[in-house]
Structure formats: structure tokens, C-alpha cells
Design a protein around this motif. Structure first.
Motif, PDB file in Angstrom:
ATOM      1  N   ALA A   1       0.827  -1.211   0.000  1.00 43.02           N
ATOM      2  CA  ALA A   1       0.000   0.000   0.000  1.00 43.02           C
ATOM      3  C   ALA A   1       0.859   1.256   0.000  1.00 43.02           C
ATOM      4  CB  ALA A   1      -0.920  -0.005   1.214  1.00 43.02           C
TER       5      ALA A   1
ATOM      6  N   ARG B   1      -6.667   3.073  -5.851  1.00 47.68           N
ATOM      7  CA  ARG B   1      -7.641   2.011  -5.575  1.00 47.68           C
ATOM      8  C   ARG B   1      -6.953   0.749  -5.056  1.00 47.68           C
ATOM      9  NH1 ARG B   1     -10.948   0.761 -10.727  1.00 47.68           N
ATOM     10  NH2 ARG B   1     -12.144  -0.499  -9.259  1.00 47.68           N
TER      11      ARG B   1
ATOM     12  N   LEU C   1      -5.640   1.350  -1.419  1.00 45.41           N
ATOM     13  CA  LEU C   1      -6.721   1.389  -0.430  1.00 45.41           C
ATOM     14  C   LEU C   1      -7.332   0.004  -0.216  1.00 45.41           C
ATOM     15  CD1 LEU C   1      -8.412   4.740  -1.500  1.00 45.41           C
ATOM     16  CD2 LEU C   1      -7.168   4.309   0.619  1.00 45.41           C
TER      17      LEU C   1
ATOM     18  N   HIS D   1      -7.467  -1.909   3.351  1.00 45.91           N
ATOM     19  CA  HIS D   1      -8.728  -2.449   3.877  1.00 45.91           C
ATOM     20  C   HIS D   1      -8.565  -3.914   4.284  1.00 45.91           C
ATOM     21  CE1 HIS D   1     -12.980  -3.081   4.456  1.00 45.91           C
ATOM     22  NE2 HIS D   1     -12.985  -4.043   3.551  1.00 45.91           N
TER      23      HIS D   1
ATOM     24  N   ASN E   1      -2.635   5.867   8.561  1.00 50.42           N
ATOM     25  CA  ASN E   1      -3.571   6.998   8.484  1.00 50.42           C
ATOM     26  C   ASN E   1      -3.387   7.962   9.659  1.00 50.42           C
ATOM     27  OD1 ASN E   1      -4.510   5.332  10.468  1.00 50.42           O
ATOM     28  ND2 ASN E   1      -6.667   5.432   9.858  1.00 50.42           N
TER      29      ASN E   1
ATOM     30  N   GLN F   1      -2.836   6.367   3.540  1.00 48.01           N
ATOM     31  CA  GLN F   1      -4.282   6.242   3.354  1.00 48.01           C
ATOM     32  C   GLN F   1      -4.958   7.569   2.997  1.00 48.01           C
ATOM     33  OE1 GLN F   1      -6.329   4.114   6.428  1.00 48.01           O
ATOM     34  NE2 GLN F   1      -8.344   4.705   5.714  1.00 48.01           N
TER      35      GLN F   1
ATOM     36  N   LEU G   1      -6.849   8.439  -0.552  1.00 45.59           N
ATOM     37  CA  LEU G   1      -8.268   8.823  -0.535  1.00 45.59           C
ATOM     38  C   LEU G   1      -8.487  10.143  -1.262  1.00 45.59           C
ATOM     39  CD1 LEU G   1      -9.377   7.869   3.098  1.00 45.59           C
ATOM     40  CD2 LEU G   1     -10.311   6.956   0.961  1.00 45.59           C
TER      41      LEU G   1
END
Length: 222
Positions: A76, A168, A171, A175, A192, A199, A203
Motif C-alpha cells: 500500500a 484504488r 486502499l 482495507h 492513516n 491512506q 483517498l
């Protein structure tokens, strides 16, 4: 005389029967206690086996979840670098300067090499993790298509696609890592903690690119 004998014997039988009741009750009670003892002993054995199985499952789940969480969150962070990459103008001899990426595409974790018992995880979660390579292939096809339709020197369509697709992907990875953390009762992620963390950065890119796509669809329909 016969009647008197029968009556006497009847009274004697009744008295004998009455004297047997305490023995019968004792025998029934003993048998019941024995059955209860057997049932309770079996229940304890079953309970110990269930507790041992649950402990083993929890241990296996914690082990594989930890491996997957770090792999997904590392991926990520790589996705966030692509999502935030605005590129730079690169000049080559005898060519017009063109905008080129600064961040390379992160390698997706090799889930086949993740050690641990996958069976300790819920089937739905396994499916969504294993689906990641398919999602990445779709993302790369969208980026390649955008490159084929982008124009130098800025290649806006290409950069828009790579930022959107990897926001995408990143994220999605975060998740999945959150689900694994919750399942294994591990601390929250640090991706975050601030406005420049992976994060919130992705977003912001996702919301911006979605608005851009909605506006383009409206304009194309006019």
C-alpha cells in the motif's frame, strides 16, 4: 383359614416390598450418579479438545495474519507513491521534453510464499486477498490503454489513470490489512496517522479522480 393365610401373605409381601424401596432408590441414584460422572468426564475431555483446537487456530491465524498485514501495508505504501506521483519533464537529445513518472510500480506480494495455515482465515477473506493479482492486472490494462490514448508532452490521461488505479489498489490493500488486524485483535494501522500518510493521500487522489471522471462523462454526453 385359607383367606386368612392369603391376607397374611399379602401383608408380608407389601411389607417386604416397602423394605426394598430404599435399596431401589439407592441403586437408581448410584446409576444416575455414575452416568452423570461419565457424561461430565466426556464433557471435560471435549471441552479441553475444543479449547486446544481454538488456541491452535488463534495461534495459526495470528501468525499468518501478521505476515499478510506487513506485506499488504508495504504494498500500500508503494501504491501511495504512484498515486502521488505527478511526474517530471524529461529531456532527451533531439526530442521534445515529455512528462515521465518518478515512482515505479510496486511489486504485489507473492502470496504463495506467505507461510502459515491459510485455512485459519475466513474463506471470504482468503478470496479477496487472492483476488489482488487479478485486480492489479485490470489496473495495468487500464493504465496501458490510457498511455495509448494520451498526448505528449504532459500525458495527462496516462498520469490520471496510474494515480487513480494505484490509489484504488493501495486502499484495497489497506482495507484487507485492517480486516486481518481486527480478526487477530492486533493494534490499528499507522498508515492513516497524519494527512501525509498513505491512506489519506490515496483517498484524496481517489475522490479527485472520481470527480474528474464524472465531469468527463457529463461533458461527453452533452
Amino acid at each position: 383359614m385359607a383367606d386368612w393365610f392369603i391376607a397374611t401373605e399379602g401383608v408380608k409381601v407389601v411389607k417386604d416390598s416397602a423394605s426394598l424401596w430404599p435399596q431401589i432408590i439407592t441403586a437408581v441414584s448410584s446409576a444416575g450418579a455414575a452416568l452423570i460422572g461419565v457424561w461430565y468426564g466426556q464433557w471435560l475431555i471435549t471441552k479441553r479438545e475444543e479449547d486446544a483446537a481454538a488456541s491452535k487456530l488463534s495461534s495459526e491465524r495470528l501468525f499468518i495474519a501478521t505476515e499478510l498485514i506487513f506485506a499488504l501495508e508495504l504494498y500500500a505504501e508503494g501504491c501511495a507513491q504512484v498515486a502521488g506521483d505527478k511526474g517530471q519533464m524529461v529531456s532527451e537529445p533531439n526530442k521534445q521534453p515529455e512528462r515521465a513518472p518518478c515512482a515505479g510500480y510496486p511489486a504485489l506480494p507473492d502470496f504463495e510464499k506467505v507461510s502459515g495455515d491459510w485455512r485459519s482465515l475466513p474463506a471470504g477473506l482468503i478470496y479477496r486477498i487472492r483476488e489482488m493479482p487479478v485486480r492489479r492486472n485490470e489496473a495495468m490494462r487500464a493504465i496501458e490503454d490510457a498511455w495509448a490514448n494520451s498526448w505528449p508532452p504532459d500525458h495527462d490521461e496516462f498520469f490520471s489513470a496510474r494515480q487513480y488505479e494505484f490509489a484504488r489498489m493501495g486502499l484495497k490493500a489497506i482495507h484487507l490489512a485492517k480486516l486481518l488486524r481486527k480478526l487477530s485483535e492486533l493494534p490499528r494501522s499507522r498508515l492513516n496517522e497524519s494527512s501525509w500518510s498513505a491512506q489519506p493521500l490515496m483517498l484524496e487522489v481517489l475522490h479527485r479522480e472520481r470527480k474528474l471522471r464524472v465531469r468527463q462523462e457529463i461533458e461527453s454526453s452533452l
